[in-house]
Scaffold this motif. Sequence first.
Motif, mmCIF file in Angstrom:
data_model
loop_
_atom_site.group_PDB
_atom_site.id
_atom_site.type_symbol
_atom_site.label_atom_id
_atom_site.label_comp_id
_atom_site.label_asym_id
_atom_site.label_seq_id
_atom_site.Cartn_x
_atom_site.Cartn_y
_atom_site.Cartn_z
ATOM 1 N N TYR A 224 0.851 -1.190 0.000
ATOM 2 C CA TYR A 224 0.000 0.000 0.000
ATOM 3 C C TYR A 224 0.886 1.239 0.000
ATOM 4 O O TYR A 224 1.348 1.697 1.040
ATOM 5 N N LEU A 225 1.124 1.752 -1.209
ATOM 6 C CA LEU A 225 1.971 2.921 -1.393
ATOM 7 C C LEU A 225 1.343 4.125 -0.711
ATOM 8 O O LEU A 225 0.164 4.427 -0.910
ATOM 9 N N TYR A 226 2.153 4.812 0.110
ATOM 10 C CA TYR A 226 1.667 5.931 0.918
ATOM 11 C C TYR A 226 0.501 5.493 1.805
ATOM 12 O O TYR A 226 -0.349 6.303 2.176
ATOM 13 N N PHE A 227 0.443 4.166 2.089
ATOM 14 C CA PHE A 227 -0.577 3.588 2.947
ATOM 15 C C PHE A 227 -1.984 3.652 2.330
ATOM 16 O O PHE A 227 -2.963 3.385 2.996
ATOM 17 N N ILE A 228 -2.064 3.988 1.045
ATOM 18 C CA ILE A 228 -3.374 4.165 0.409
ATOM 19 C C ILE A 228 -3.480 3.383 -0.894
ATOM 20 O O ILE A 228 -4.454 2.656 -1.113
ATOM 21 N N ILE A 229 -2.504 3.538 -1.785
ATOM 22 C CA ILE A 229 -2.598 3.005 -3.143
ATOM 23 C C ILE A 229 -2.022 1.595 -3.205
ATOM 24 O O ILE A 229 -0.826 1.403 -2.971
ATOM 25 N N PRO A 230 -2.838 0.573 -3.519
ATOM 26 C CA PRO A 230 -2.321 -0.797 -3.605
ATOM 27 C C PRO A 230 -1.594 -1.038 -4.927
ATOM 28 O O PRO A 230 -2.155 -0.826 -6.003
ATOM 29 N N VAL A 231 -0.345 -1.450 -4.846
ATOM 30 C CA VAL A 231 0.442 -1.772 -6.038
ATOM 31 C C VAL A 231 1.259 -3.028 -5.757
ATOM 32 O O VAL A 231 1.647 -3.281 -4.627
ATOM 33 N N PRO A 232 1.532 -3.838 -6.795
ATOM 34 C CA PRO A 232 2.419 -5.000 -6.589
ATOM 35 C C PRO A 232 3.848 -4.499 -6.420
ATOM 36 O O PRO A 232 4.254 -3.496 -7.019
ATOM 37 N N PRO A 286 4.464 -14.365 1.729
ATOM 38 C CA PRO A 286 3.082 -13.931 1.927
ATOM 39 C C PRO A 286 2.566 -13.219 0.691
ATOM 40 O O PRO A 286 3.326 -12.692 -0.106
ATOM 41 N N SER A 287 1.264 -13.196 0.541
ATOM 42 C CA SER A 287 0.663 -12.638 -0.668
ATOM 43 C C SER A 287 0.372 -11.155 -0.566
ATOM 44 O O SER A 287 0.043 -10.523 -1.555
ATOM 45 N N ARG A 288 0.516 -10.566 0.627
ATOM 46 C CA ARG A 288 0.202 -9.154 0.752
ATOM 47 C C ARG A 288 0.921 -8.560 1.959
ATOM 48 O O ARG A 288 1.288 -9.243 2.894
ATOM 49 N N LEU A 289 1.130 -7.264 1.904
ATOM 50 C CA LEU A 289 1.732 -6.531 2.999
ATOM 51 C C LEU A 289 0.784 -5.398 3.334
ATOM 52 O O LEU A 289 0.483 -4.557 2.496
ATOM 53 N N GLU A 290 0.281 -5.380 4.552
ATOM 54 C CA GLU A 290 -0.772 -4.444 4.907
ATOM 55 C C GLU A 290 -0.299 -2.997 4.944
ATOM 56 O O GLU A 290 -1.037 -2.083 4.664
ATOM 57 N N PHE A 291 0.947 -2.790 5.321
ATOM 58 C CA PHE A 291 1.480 -1.445 5.370
ATOM 59 C C PHE A 291 2.721 -1.400 4.500
ATOM 60 O O PHE A 291 3.315 -2.398 4.194
ATOM 61 N N GLY A 292 3.158 -0.203 4.130
ATOM 62 C CA GLY A 292 4.391 -0.087 3.360
ATOM 63 C C GLY A 292 4.376 1.148 2.523
ATOM 64 O O GLY A 292 3.589 2.048 2.715
ATOM 65 N N GLY A 293 5.258 1.184 1.567
ATOM 66 C CA GLY A 293 5.285 2.308 0.653
ATOM 67 C C GLY A 293 6.658 2.871 0.534
ATOM 68 O O GLY A 293 7.451 2.430 -0.240
ATOM 69 N N GLY A 294 7.006 3.820 1.344
ATOM 70 C CA GLY A 294 8.213 4.602 1.182
ATOM 71 C C GLY A 294 7.811 6.045 1.238
ATOM 72 O O GLY A 294 6.725 6.413 0.790
ATOM 73 N N GLY A 295 8.648 6.860 1.797
ATOM 74 C CA GLY A 295 8.318 8.261 1.951
ATOM 75 C C GLY A 295 8.333 9.001 0.644
ATOM 76 O O GLY A 295 8.674 8.455 -0.400
ATOM 77 N N PRO A 296 7.979 10.272 0.644
ATOM 78 C CA PRO A 296 7.989 11.065 -0.566
ATOM 79 C C PRO A 296 9.351 11.015 -1.228
ATOM 80 O O PRO A 296 10.368 11.239 -0.609
ATOM 81 N N GLY A 297 9.349 10.721 -2.520
ATOM 82 C CA GLY A 297 10.592 10.622 -3.243
ATOM 83 C C GLY A 297 11.204 9.237 -3.143
ATOM 84 O O GLY A 297 12.271 8.984 -3.672
ATOM 85 N N GLY A 298 10.511 8.314 -2.459
ATOM 86 C CA GLY A 298 11.018 6.964 -2.331
ATOM 87 C C GLY A 298 12.084 6.889 -1.267
ATOM 88 O O GLY A 298 12.311 7.825 -0.518
ATOM 89 N N PRO A 299 12.785 5.755 -1.181
ATOM 90 C CA PRO A 299 13.821 5.593 -0.184
ATOM 91 C C PRO A 299 14.852 6.705 -0.295
ATOM 92 O O PRO A 299 15.484 6.853 -1.317
ATOM 93 N N GLY A 300 14.999 7.478 0.749
ATOM 94 C CA GLY A 300 15.975 8.557 0.743
ATOM 95 C C GLY A 300 15.357 9.890 0.417
ATOM 96 O O GLY A 300 15.823 10.920 0.878
ATOM 97 N N GLY A 301 14.306 9.879 -0.413
ATOM 98 C CA GLY A 301 13.681 11.138 -0.784
ATOM 99 C C GLY A 301 14.619 12.024 -1.562
ATOM 100 O O GLY A 301 15.744 11.671 -1.891
ATOM 101 N N PRO A 302 14.194 13.239 -1.903
ATOM 102 C CA PRO A 302 15.038 14.141 -2.669
ATOM 103 C C PRO A 302 16.115 14.756 -1.792
ATOM 104 O O PRO A 302 15.924 15.003 -0.624
ATOM 105 N N GLY A 303 17.265 15.028 -2.371
ATOM 106 C CA GLY A 303 18.315 15.701 -1.614
ATOM 107 C C GLY A 303 19.690 15.426 -2.165
ATOM 108 O O GLY A 303 19.927 14.414 -2.817
ATOM 109 N N ARG A 304 20.632 16.273 -1.890
ATOM 110 C CA ARG A 304 21.961 16.180 -2.461
ATOM 111 C C ARG A 304 22.777 15.092 -1.762
ATOM 112 O O ARG A 304 22.838 15.022 -0.559
ATOM 113 N N GLY A 305 23.462 14.307 -2.592
ATOM 114 C CA GLY A 305 24.418 13.350 -2.093
ATOM 115 C C GLY A 305 23.850 12.298 -1.176
ATOM 116 O O GLY A 305 24.557 11.742 -0.364
ATOM 117 N N ARG A 306 22.555 12.037 -1.293
ATOM 118 C CA ARG A 306 21.945 11.060 -0.391
ATOM 119 C C ARG A 306 21.490 9.854 -1.169
ATOM 120 O O ARG A 306 21.121 9.942 -2.327
#
Length: 307
Positions: A224-232, A286-306
Amino acid sequence: MAKCDVCGKDENMPYNCRHCGGTYCADHRLPENHNCTGLENWNDPQGVFDSGFDDSASGSGSTSRASSITDKIPLNTGTGGPLAYFRGNATYTFLALMWITFLAQLVVGAFGNSELYRSLFLLTSWNVEYVWTWVTSIFAHSTSNFMHIVGNSIVLFFFGPLVERYIGSRDFAILFIVSGVLAGLGQVVISLAQGYPTAVLGASGAALAIMGVLTVLNPGLKVYLYFIIPVPIWLLTAGYALLSITFLSGVAGGGGGIAHGAHLIGLIIGLAYGQYVKRNRNLRAPSRLEFGGGGPGGPGGPGRGRF
């Protein structure tokens, strides 16, 4: 809420079998009640009873060999010793280390000693011989963008325990550190090849490795991307890969200071290791993960040298 893999019953507090990775209700939580695939390996000293950090759980031959080593260490390495916490908790140990390192960064940064800060926390192309930064840079994150550590923490918190249950705490720890180190060093090499020095920090290389393993073991795992949108999970992983390749190739111009090379290297390591695990171990994902996603910008988000 999750469904039992045997009877389909909805469970608010499901049981996840540490041997096969399945999700079960109270009636089917025991291995013999859900035809656990791990039962086939119960006589294998290297199988489901391998405790990860505790080598004494192996066969008699390795027990005597391990005893000769551990007897010389002034530390209780048995099942009830201080290392017992780390068995099955490597994910949360690393998560805690990330936040402890973040606090240490704030303390060092408050004194304004930039040289000390760089030598402790940053893997740089001009001081790559500082081998300790190969590891400390994995746990360090940008102090100017809080979402950097939040994004990586979310990925590690939700995906990490699944992978750790599949492969064991010891192998999970090795995967996390090795993928993080290789991702950081790889980004340094890529940056030098492109003609500019760089400094990198962050756990996204290791986080993408974790996602890569899950993608191979169960590409249809629902997240559940952003805890809302279900995606494989395969679609989420493919999106990260496409984004990294696009910016790394220069098609989109720049990368917002994000170490896309490190992302891609970590993901490749995870996919390769996932294939190894899939070929050599009998696992049920398991066939599903109830929580998950990743923060804005994905792992690490936007930013220099990160990453």
